[in-house]
Enzyme design. Sequence first.
Site: not given
Length: 250
Positions: A39, A143
């Site tokens: 990420d 997330e």
Amino acid sequence: MSIYRDPKIICEYLSAWLREQFRIASTKGAVLGISGGVDSALLAGLLVRALGAENIIGVIMPCHSQPIDEEYALLLADKFKFKVEKVDLSDTYDNLVSALSKCEDGLNVLPAANIKPRLRMITLYAIAQQHGYLVCGGGNKDEIMYGYFTKYGDSGVDLLPLADLLKGEVWRAAEYIGVPKEIVERAPTAGLWSGQTDETEMGLTYNELDNYIATGDAPPAAKEKIEKAMRRSEHKRKFAVTAVIPKDIK
């Protein structure tokens, strides 16, 4: 039909979006934490595309971390040629945990682990303010929807460029912009403790989470787990509840 969008279109859109956000903010540079994960790697690559490597500071913040985290972070920095700062937070963490452990109820494992991303947030903002830059975070849609982040920790940022990307889109976009293969293929981990991985901690795969977010479908046990996590973490996606005094109170 694939639930994932074209990585080229995603990267082109986000690069333009980033340029516009920094224009609006009247600042030219960004600070981000680089953990050695995919990420932050994608985020770094997009920031370099949008702003130029000379305007990016990647911060390595070990806190009793695995050495491989720093190796991958440096590999990423070498690939995209941005500046790196290293701030070791291990001693700061130990001192704070030691002090908190003396409280009447002590300090359990998860509250102690969540201190790490909160210390990293403080570090990133100190560096960003020093340079007049913005702090960018690598949180993705999985997330954020699941609540798999630390409130006022990794969510404490100015911009979340990847917040609408499913995890599968993060992997595909990272591969598209040339993130090193070792990072793309690494098992996702928040690095909160030794051996920790995202999927093991959540108890489901990113593929299951992607599919649920995109279509609403998942195996019954996974669906129940996801929906429960989303309800439990709703407060993490909102500002603090604010008291508003009625106008008729004088």
